[in-house]
Design an enzyme around this catalytic site. Structure first.
Site, PDB file in Angstrom:
ATOM      1  N   ARG A 258       0.830  -1.226   0.000  1.00 51.28           N
ATOM      2  CA  ARG A 258       0.000   0.000   0.000  1.00 51.28           C
ATOM      3  C   ARG A 258       0.858   1.268   0.000  1.00 51.28           C
ATOM      4  O   ARG A 258       0.504   2.255  -0.636  1.00 51.28           O
ATOM      5  CB  ARG A 258      -0.985  -0.034   1.166  1.00 51.28           C
TER       6      ARG A 258
ATOM      7  N   ARG B 279       4.371 -20.051  16.820  1.00 50.94           N
ATOM      8  CA  ARG B 279       4.325 -18.989  15.815  1.00 50.94           C
ATOM      9  C   ARG B 279       3.072 -19.015  14.947  1.00 50.94           C
ATOM     10  O   ARG B 279       2.959 -18.235  14.004  1.00 50.94           O
ATOM     11  CB  ARG B 279       5.558 -18.982  14.961  1.00 50.94           C
TER      12      ARG B 279
ATOM     13  N   ASP C 160      12.689 -15.260  16.530  1.00 56.71           N
ATOM     14  CA  ASP C 160      13.897 -15.528  17.348  1.00 56.71           C
ATOM     15  C   ASP C 160      14.478 -14.260  17.986  1.00 56.71           C
ATOM     16  O   ASP C 160      15.207 -14.342  18.964  1.00 56.71           O
ATOM     17  CB  ASP C 160      14.987 -16.184  16.485  1.00 56.71           C
TER      18      ASP C 160
ATOM     19  N   GLY D 116       7.163 -15.844  35.463  1.00 56.19           N
ATOM     20  CA  GLY D 116       7.620 -16.143  36.824  1.00 56.19           C
ATOM     21  C   GLY D 116       8.209 -17.536  36.959  1.00 56.19           C
ATOM     22  O   GLY D 116       7.942 -18.259  37.926  1.00 56.19           O
TER      23      GLY D 116
HETATM   24  P1  ATP Z   1      14.148 -17.723  11.057  1.00 52.86           P
HETATM   25  O1  ATP Z   1      15.414 -17.659  11.843  1.00 52.86           O
HETATM   26  O2  ATP Z   1      13.082 -16.874  11.617  1.00 52.86           O
HETATM   27  O3  ATP Z   1      13.693 -19.110  10.773  1.00 52.86           O
HETATM   28  P2  ATP Z   1      15.754 -16.993   8.768  1.00 52.86           P
HETATM   29  O4  ATP Z   1      15.551 -15.943   7.759  1.00 52.86           O
HETATM   30  O5  ATP Z   1      16.954 -16.845   9.655  1.00 52.86           O
HETATM   31  O6  ATP Z   1      14.419 -17.073   9.610  1.00 52.86           O
HETATM   32  P3  ATP Z   1      16.973 -19.252   7.375  1.00 52.86           P
HETATM   33  O7  ATP Z   1      16.422 -20.597   7.096  1.00 52.86           O
HETATM   34  O8  ATP Z   1      18.221 -19.167   8.162  1.00 52.86           O
HETATM   35  O9  ATP Z   1      15.778 -18.432   8.053  1.00 52.86           O
HETATM   36  O10 ATP Z   1      17.233 -18.533   5.975  1.00 52.86           O
HETATM   37  C1  ATP Z   1      16.225 -18.457   4.979  1.00 52.86           C
HETATM   38  C2  ATP Z   1      16.803 -18.609   3.595  1.00 52.86           C
HETATM   39  O11 ATP Z   1      17.735 -17.539   3.327  1.00 52.86           O
HETATM   40  C3  ATP Z   1      17.622 -19.867   3.340  1.00 52.86           C
HETATM   41  O12 ATP Z   1      16.829 -20.996   3.084  1.00 52.86           O
HETATM   42  C4  ATP Z   1      18.426 -19.459   2.106  1.00 52.86           C
HETATM   43  O13 ATP Z   1      17.630 -19.564   0.945  1.00 52.86           O
HETATM   44  C5  ATP Z   1      18.714 -17.982   2.376  1.00 52.86           C
HETATM   45  N1  ATP Z   1      20.064 -17.801   2.909  1.00 52.86           N
HETATM   46  C6  ATP Z   1      20.478 -17.997   4.183  1.00 52.86           C
HETATM   47  N2  ATP Z   1      21.798 -17.729   4.317  1.00 52.86           N
HETATM   48  C7  ATP Z   1      22.233 -17.368   3.094  1.00 52.86           C
HETATM   49  C8  ATP Z   1      23.501 -16.963   2.554  1.00 52.86           C
HETATM   50  N3  ATP Z   1      24.584 -16.875   3.318  1.00 52.86           N
HETATM   51  N4  ATP Z   1      23.563 -16.658   1.236  1.00 52.86           N
HETATM   52  C9  ATP Z   1      22.471 -16.731   0.452  1.00 52.86           C
HETATM   53  N5  ATP Z   1      21.257 -17.097   0.895  1.00 52.86           N
HETATM   54  C10 ATP Z   1      21.132 -17.409   2.184  1.00 52.86           C
END
Ligand code: ATP
Length: 323
Positions: free
Chosen positions: A26, A257, A128, A186
């Site tokens: 939006r 969640r 997290d 608590g």
């Molecule tokens: P949450 O911690 O809430 O589950 P998040 O964003 O940390 O969320 P991840 O599974 O760690 O979740 O990352 C999501 C996606 O981001 C991965 O599946 C991958 O596709 C991409 N990703 C993570 N790290 C990298 C990286 N270093 N380079 C490129 N892509 C990445």
């Protein structure tokens, strides 16, 4: 001149992601831009599954948990070839900038795309709360309230039966939800990934609770702690004779969640979505939009990369005084 933007949600879903999508769309439309939604996170960029997403399409979604765009964990995006494919698909659709709503991993992915030359802005969203660059992230408040409700209920049953209960909460390697739900609920003890736990000491604390006349003992365990629910249960079972009591455990897991986002998360998500659109309008890319105090701020990805958010030692201390 920005004309077209796309938005995606990635990683673990967090309550409030829909309010962020709605806000990006939006606020983008209000700037006169065409807005697109990408299906299933980075996987959708690689597959080229993106569709126009207008003001009407994002109506009636704000109160729903999860993400209407879908999310995914995508290993292919971690490769240069995968990201090249993503950029090709974005260029083919004439997208000028991309908004990535997600946690630590997703923002690392967004940064990798940005470093290959594509204009990206991130929105801090994960239950997290492990992202440097935002005091609190989308979904944390709702997840905390769900954990808290479970703790309150377990306390009632624990008191009726004079039992000790372990409640395991999510948060990956970050103990924020465990610490804060333990404080608000608590809890008699909390185990965290950030702090070493001595199970013998913990057992002494539970005994102390009973000696003080408490009818219950609740331990909140972070899933990423060395002594999570299963390790603690095992330890107490092995040493039952000596420690003198048994323990029941409940793991909240994904229940935490799945809830409808509360007011705090809807407001935060709406503000961060607006912040992302404003950053794009300023052509300020390679940044994470987050909350600092009561202000919406941007932090360059290079200042976030590889950093880990720490817990406030004063809050840890407080839980030890109040238990
Ligand atoms: P949450 O911690 O809430 O589950 P998040 O964003 O940390 O969320 P991840 O599974 O760690 O979740 O990352 C999501 C996606 O981001 C991965 O599946 C991958 O596709 C991409 N990703 C993570 N790290 C990298 C990286 N270093 N380079 C490129 N892509 C990445």
């Amino acid at each position: 001149m920005i004309q077209r933007i796309a938005v995606l949600t990635s990683g673990g879903d967090a309550p409030g992601m829909n309010a962020a999508i709605r806000s990006v769309v939006r606020c983008g439309v209000a700037k006169g831009w065409k807005t697109f939604g990408v299906r299933n996170g980075f996987q959708g960029l690689i597959n080229g599954t993106m569709e126009p997403l207008g003001t009407r399409e994002v109506g009636g979604i704000m109160h729903r948990g999860g993400t209407v765009l879908g999310s995914a964990r995508c290993d292919e995006f971690k490769t240069i070839e995968g990201r090249e494919l993503a950029i090709r698909n974005l260029n083919q659709r004439g997208i000028d900038a991309l908004v990535v709503i997600g946690g630590n991993g997703s923002q690392a992915g967004a940064n990798a795309l940005y470093e290959m030359g594509f204009p990206v802005v991130g929105i801090a969203s994960t239950i997290d709360n492990d992202l440097v660059g935002s005091d609190i992230t989308i979904g944390v408040d709702t997840a905390l309230n769900i954990a808290l409700e479970a703790i309150d209920r377990l306390k009632v049953t624990a008191s009726s039966h004079q039992r000790a209960f372990i409640v395991e909460v999510m948060g990956r390697n970050c103990g924020y939800i465990a610490l804060m739900s333990g404080l608000a609920g608590g809890a008699e003890a909390i185990t965290l990934p950030e702090v070493e736990t001595d199970p013998e000491q913990l057992a002494k604390e539970l005994h102390k609770a009973y000696e003080q006349g408490k009818a219950h003992a609740i331990i909140v365990a972070a899933e990423g702690a060395e002594y999570n629910a299963s390790r603690l249960t095992e330890y107490f079972a092995e040493n039952r004779e000596r420690l003198g009591f048994s323990i029941r455990s409940t793991t909240l897991g994904h229940v935490q969640r799945g809830g409808a986002p509360g007011a705090y998360d809807r407001i935060l998500a709406s503000r961060l979505g607006h912040g992302a659109v404003e950053a794009i309008d300023r052509e300020e890319f390679g940044v994470l939009v987050g909350l600092n105090g009561n202000n919406i701020i941007t932090t360059p990805y290079k200042m976030i990369a590889g950093k880990v958010k720490t817990l406030d030692p004063k809050v840890i201390e407080l839980t030890q005084i109040l238990d």
